[in-house]
Design a protein around this motif. Structure first.
Motif, PDB file in Angstrom:
ATOM      1  N   ALA A  43      -1.459  15.971   0.814  1.00 58.76           N
ATOM      2  CA  ALA A  43      -1.334  15.550   2.211  1.00 58.76           C
ATOM      3  C   ALA A  43      -1.666  14.069   2.351  1.00 58.76           C
ATOM      4  N   THR A  44      -1.017  13.420   3.311  1.00 56.57           N
ATOM      5  CA  THR A  44      -1.361  12.039   3.644  1.00 56.57           C
ATOM      6  C   THR A  44      -2.818  11.992   4.106  1.00 56.57           C
ATOM      7  N   PRO A  45      -3.588  10.990   3.674  1.00 54.79           N
ATOM      8  CA  PRO A  45      -5.005  10.916   4.064  1.00 54.79           C
ATOM      9  C   PRO A  45      -5.198  10.909   5.574  1.00 54.79           C
ATOM     10  N   ALA A  46      -6.324  11.484   6.016  1.00 54.71           N
ATOM     11  CA  ALA A  46      -6.638  11.528   7.442  1.00 54.71           C
ATOM     12  C   ALA A  46      -6.723  10.123   8.026  1.00 54.71           C
ATOM     13  N   SER A  47      -7.219   9.167   7.249  1.00 55.29           N
ATOM     14  CA  SER A  47      -7.351   7.802   7.764  1.00 55.29           C
ATOM     15  C   SER A  47      -6.003   7.224   8.172  1.00 55.29           C
ATOM     16  N   ALA A  48      -4.943   7.560   7.429  1.00 55.03           N
ATOM     17  CA  ALA A  48      -3.601   7.076   7.756  1.00 55.03           C
ATOM     18  C   ALA A  48      -3.064   7.784   8.993  1.00 55.03           C
ATOM     19  N   CYS A  49      -3.220   9.106   9.030  1.00 56.24           N
ATOM     20  CA  CYS A  49      -2.702   9.872  10.173  1.00 56.24           C
ATOM     21  C   CYS A  49      -3.414   9.486  11.465  1.00 56.24           C
ATOM     22  N   GLU A  50      -4.721   9.323  11.398  1.00 55.24           N
ATOM     23  CA  GLU A  50      -5.487   8.940  12.589  1.00 55.24           C
ATOM     24  C   GLU A  50      -5.093   7.554  13.073  1.00 55.24           C
ATOM     25  N   ALA A  51      -4.847   6.641  12.136  1.00 51.98           N
ATOM     26  CA  ALA A  51      -4.418   5.294  12.520  1.00 51.98           C
ATOM     27  C   ALA A  51      -3.044   5.329  13.177  1.00 51.98           C
ATOM     28  N   LEU A  72      -1.411  -5.448   8.832  1.00 49.01           N
ATOM     29  CA  LEU A  72      -1.033  -4.865   7.549  1.00 49.01           C
ATOM     30  C   LEU A  72      -1.021  -5.930   6.456  1.00 49.01           C
ATOM     31  N   LYS A  73      -0.551  -7.111   6.767  1.00 56.50           N
ATOM     32  CA  LYS A  73      -0.574  -8.170   5.760  1.00 56.50           C
ATOM     33  C   LYS A  73      -2.004  -8.461   5.299  1.00 56.50           C
ATOM     34  N   GLN A  74      -2.937  -8.480   6.244  1.00 57.52           N
ATOM     35  CA  GLN A  74      -4.330  -8.728   5.874  1.00 57.52           C
ATOM     36  C   GLN A  74      -4.885  -7.586   5.038  1.00 57.52           C
ATOM     37  N   ALA A  75      -4.485  -6.344   5.341  1.00 60.93           N
ATOM     38  CA  ALA A  75      -4.922  -5.202   4.535  1.00 60.93           C
ATOM     39  C   ALA A  75      -4.368  -5.289   3.113  1.00 60.93           C
ATOM     40  N   ASN A 270      12.117  -5.072  11.112  1.00 57.92           N
ATOM     41  CA  ASN A 270      10.795  -4.650  10.646  1.00 57.92           C
ATOM     42  C   ASN A 270      10.765  -3.184  10.212  1.00 57.92           C
ATOM     43  N   ALA A 271       9.786  -2.872   9.359  1.00 54.75           N
ATOM     44  CA  ALA A 271       9.505  -1.470   9.046  1.00 54.75           C
ATOM     45  C   ALA A 271       8.885  -0.811  10.279  1.00 54.75           C
ATOM     46  N   CYS A 272       8.902   0.510  10.311  1.00 54.25           N
ATOM     47  CA  CYS A 272       8.396   1.267  11.459  1.00 54.25           C
ATOM     48  C   CYS A 272       6.984   0.819  11.848  1.00 54.25           C
ATOM     49  N   SER A 273       6.779   0.524  13.117  1.00 53.22           N
ATOM     50  CA  SER A 273       5.483   0.015  13.588  1.00 53.22           C
ATOM     51  C   SER A 273       4.374   1.046  13.381  1.00 53.22           C
ATOM     52  N   ILE A 274       4.664   2.322  13.629  1.00 53.92           N
ATOM     53  CA  ILE A 274       3.649   3.365  13.474  1.00 53.92           C
ATOM     54  C   ILE A 274       3.298   3.554  11.999  1.00 53.92           C
ATOM     55  N   ALA A 275       4.304   3.512  11.141  1.00 52.05           N
ATOM     56  CA  ALA A 275       4.055   3.641   9.708  1.00 52.05           C
ATOM     57  C   ALA A 275       3.230   2.468   9.187  1.00 52.05           C
ATOM     58  N   GLN A 276       3.470   1.272   9.723  1.00 50.15           N
ATOM     59  CA  GLN A 276       2.663   0.119   9.319  1.00 50.15           C
ATOM     60  C   GLN A 276       1.199   0.323   9.694  1.00 50.15           C
ATOM     61  N   ALA A 277       0.954   0.845  10.890  1.00 42.68           N
ATOM     62  CA  ALA A 277      -0.422   1.121  11.307  1.00 42.68           C
ATOM     63  C   ALA A 277      -1.065   2.165  10.399  1.00 42.68           C
ATOM     64  N   ALA A 278      -0.282   3.188  10.019  1.00 43.03           N
ATOM     65  CA  ALA A 278      -0.791   4.209   9.108  1.00 43.03           C
ATOM     66  C   ALA A 278      -1.152   3.604   7.748  1.00 43.03           C
TER      67      ALA A 278
END
Length: 392
Positions: A43-51, A72-75, A270-278
């Motif tokens: 499963a995708t980590p909870a931290s990604a899904c919550e973000a 995301l660039k900074q991450a 751009n790539a999907c904004s929600i996926a970038q946050a995840a």
């Protein structure tokens, strides 16, 4: 409808074709085990899904900067510094819809018609065809199992021409699971110093699924003097089980990033904004799950390599990472009536064992099959049982 002539040069992805065939047979009621897909069964980590949820609730559903959000660039910059000791600026990073798009945009930005690309094989099925699609010429350099499927400077020297522009590396490798050591990278760097016109792309998407004897090392970390010629490709798909989120990134020279951004602005944007946050959540979140997943893949690897080697006519080397076994079935092929190569063997196993695998010739290595162990141990045990029974 007249189609473009360039399509005559390429073939559909063999891995996706096998997955589609397995799904089709399952839908028809057949008990097929699919070992063709390169996709973590976690499963995708909870931290990604919550973000991702937080981003949606905050209204982050609009266009972002073409080359990725600042967060995301900074991450990514923090990840490269933390894990690889590499220092990059935001202007040297681009985020795309998967590492695959990063590679494709890179090739579009770099190659003119007729430019040659050195592709060590066995290689991921998409490398040669992506080169062809943009008008380049893939020059496959075969590395046999005797050299652990890793190319040598001597082989590259025999393949290089005045038209060579790029060397494409992948470590740990899809399909072999082999990884280059620091000394092996340094030997390649010495060769590259004699060819200043050749750049290097280093696909490190399986970086965190690695259990080699030496610590994992990025090509950029091993060869810092070549920084202005190196493109590091990575993403969140494999390490964080986020294949469907489609986020990859490339770190490289600013001039190349600028060119890739121009290309991306006229294609996907751009790539999907929600996926970038995840992806930000995954990169900044607790990394313990990555370690647990790696350990489970290593456990499956250790069992599967031994089980395959116990089958008469099959030989398989242990590997350093990823989640693929790449055994040779050359001896088995000779013993089966009506089967003359690995492609026919894959079809034969689908019919007689109901196990879907990918022919090694799709990766440039005839006589082999690629088996993904991104599935449960119980499924692997049943698959090997069926293959052994069919071959006997």
């Amino acid at each position: 409808m007249r189609l473009a002539e360039r399509l005559q040069q390429i073939k559909p992805s063999a891995t996706l074709a096998v997955a589609a065939k397995a799904a089709e047979l399952k839908a028809a009621g057949q008990d097929v085990i699919g070992l063709g897909t390169g996709e973590p069964d976690f499963a995708t980590p909870a931290s990604a899904c919550e973000a991702a949820v937080a981003a949606m609730q905050a209204g982050q559903t609009k266009y972002t900067a073409v080359d990725g959000t600042a967060e995301l660039k900074q991450a990514i910059i923090a990840k490269l510094r933390r894990d690889n000791g590499l220092l990059y600026s935001p202007a040297e990073i681009i985020v795309s819809t998967g590492a695959k798009q990063c590679l494709f945009n890179m090739l579009l930005a770099m190659l003119n018609p007729g430019d040659e690309v050195l592709v060590p094989t066995p290689c991921w099925v998409s490398y040669p065809d992506m080169v062809r699609l943009v008008g380049g010429v893939p020059v496959e350099v075969f590395a046999s199992s005797r050299q652990q499927f890793k190319v040598t400077p001597e082989q590259l020297e025999q393949a290089v021409t005045p038209k060579t522009r790029l060397l494409m590396l992948n470590s740990p490798s899809n399909p072999t699971g082999m990884a280059y050591s620091k000394d092996e990278y340094r030997a390649l760097a010495e060769w590259l110093r004699r060819h200043p016109e050749i750049a290097v792309s280093s696909d490190e998407i399986y970086e965190h699924i690695y259990w080699g004897e030496e610590p994992f090392i990025s090509f950029g970390s091993a060869c810092p003097e070549l920084r202005d010629r190196i493109m590091i490709i990575n993403g969140v798909s494999k390490a964080y089980a986020m294949t469907g989120w489609r986020i990859g990134y490339l770190a490289g020279p600013e001039a190349l990033i600028t060119a890739m951004r121009k290309i991306q602005s006229q294609s996907t944007s751009n790539a999907c904004s929600i996926a970038q946050a995840a992806a930000v959540g995954a990169l900044h979140g607790d990394q313990h799950g990555v370690t647990l997943m790696r350990d489970e893949f290593q456990r499956r690897h250790n069992w599967l390599i031994q089980a395959l080697n116990d089958i008469p006519g099959v030989t398989c080397q242990p590997c350093d990472g990823a989640f693929y076994a790449f055994p040779s079935f050359s001896e088995a092929i000779v013993s089966i009536s009506g089967v003359s190569d690995d492609a026919e063997l894959a079809e034969w196993l689908l019919e007689h064992a109901q196990v879907a695998v990918v022919p090694g010739s799709a990766f440039g290595a005839p006589g082999h099959l690629r088996l993904s162990f991104a599935t449960s141990m119980e499924v692997l045990q049943e698959a090997v049982k069926r293959i052994r029974s069919a071959l006997s």
